[in-house]
Design a protein around this motif. Structure first.
Motif, PDB file in Angstrom:
ATOM      1  N   ARG A 106     -26.140   3.275 -35.680  1.00 38.65           N
ATOM      2  CA  ARG A 106     -25.949   4.129 -35.732  1.00 38.65           C
ATOM      3  C   ARG A 106     -27.199   4.760 -36.029  1.00 38.65           C
ATOM      4  NH1 ARG A 106     -22.604   5.870 -32.105  1.00 38.65           N
ATOM      5  NH2 ARG A 106     -21.091   4.915 -31.418  1.00 38.65           N
ATOM      6  N   GLN A 107     -27.073   4.189 -37.366  1.00 40.96           N
ATOM      7  CA  GLN A 107     -27.594   4.475 -38.938  1.00 40.96           C
ATOM      8  C   GLN A 107     -29.693   4.821 -38.097  1.00 40.96           C
ATOM      9  OE1 GLN A 107     -27.006   3.180 -42.455  1.00 40.96           O
ATOM     10  NE2 GLN A 107     -25.584   4.066 -42.533  1.00 40.96           N
ATOM     11  N   THR A 108     -29.828   3.780 -37.186  1.00 34.59           N
ATOM     12  CA  THR A 108     -31.471   3.195 -36.897  1.00 34.59           C
ATOM     13  C   THR A 108     -31.712   4.434 -36.119  1.00 34.59           C
ATOM     14  OG1 THR A 108     -31.255   1.174 -37.284  1.00 34.59           O
ATOM     15  CG2 THR A 108     -33.474   1.428 -36.392  1.00 34.59           C
ATOM     16  N   PHE A 109     -30.414   4.571 -35.321  1.00 29.50           N
ATOM     17  CA  PHE A 109     -30.889   5.423 -33.873  1.00 29.50           C
ATOM     18  C   PHE A 109     -31.273   7.134 -34.389  1.00 29.50           C
ATOM     19  CE2 PHE A 109     -29.493   8.653 -30.934  1.00 29.50           C
ATOM     20  CZ  PHE A 109     -30.582   8.301 -30.061  1.00 29.50           C
ATOM     21  N   ARG A 110     -30.287   7.791 -35.913  1.00 25.54           N
ATOM     22  CA  ARG A 110     -30.830   9.165 -36.171  1.00 25.54           C
ATOM     23  C   ARG A 110     -31.889   8.967 -37.461  1.00 25.54           C
ATOM     24  NH1 ARG A 110     -25.309   7.870 -39.311  1.00 25.54           N
ATOM     25  NH2 ARG A 110     -23.386   8.114 -37.959  1.00 25.54           N
TER      26      ARG A 110
END
Length: 168
Positions: A106-110
């Motif tokens: 999720r953090q990478t996607f953000r």
């Protein structure tokens, strides 16, 4: 003691030390050593990304060299460019917490979802991929993005992003 007995004694001691340090059974350590030896076909004492790719291909697995480099880089504590036996066993016994993986994804996607709309621009992701792997050709980058954007919308949603990263 002759050389054969010395070598067997040294190997047994090494197995015991590895087993004790990682709380693994001697049998489990020997299994890991056998796997390591399979990859270290030239008996260099370490496994490099090319070795991992070669073994994966022999097992009919798709494993890109950049994935192997990431794997080696994640466990290469001495920054030698390869995994020695201890580093190999360490990576083989590392348990990934599914919640941690989900949060990391999720953090990478953000990072890529700059406007927070729930999608990533495919061209921006392609530019990043090409910067990350400078040897990647335009066609290879396009193939990767086509995998991440199967509907060819120019935008990659979170679900497609995760499937792309996890090769689902």
């Amino acid at each position: 003691m002759n050389n054969t007995n010395k070598n067997e004694s040294a190997d047994t001691t090494r197995v015991q030390n590895l087993a004790l340090s990682n709380e693994l059974s001697e049998e489990k350590v020997q299994d890991f050593q056998a796997a390591f030896s399979l990859m270290d076909s030239q008996s260099k004492g370490y496994v490099c990304p090319n070795d991992i790719v070669r073994v994966a291909q022999a097992a009919d697995m798709t494993f890109a060299e950049n994935e192997a480099e990431l794997l080696v880089g994640s466990a290469d504590e001495d920054h030698s460019g390869g995994l020695d036996m201890r580093e190999f066993i360490s990576i083989m016994t590392t348990h990934v917490n599914p919640q941690d993986l989900e949060e990391e994804l999720r953090q990478t996607f953000r990072v890529f979802d700059k406007d927070g709309n729930g999608t990533i621009n495919a061209n921006e992701l392609k530019r990043f991929v090409r910067l990350w792997d400078s040897e990647l050709t335009e066609d290879e980058a396009n193939d990767m993005i086509n995998q991440a954007d199967p509907d060819n919308t120019g935008s990659i949603n979170y679900k497609d992003f995760v499937e792309f990263l996890l090769h689902k």
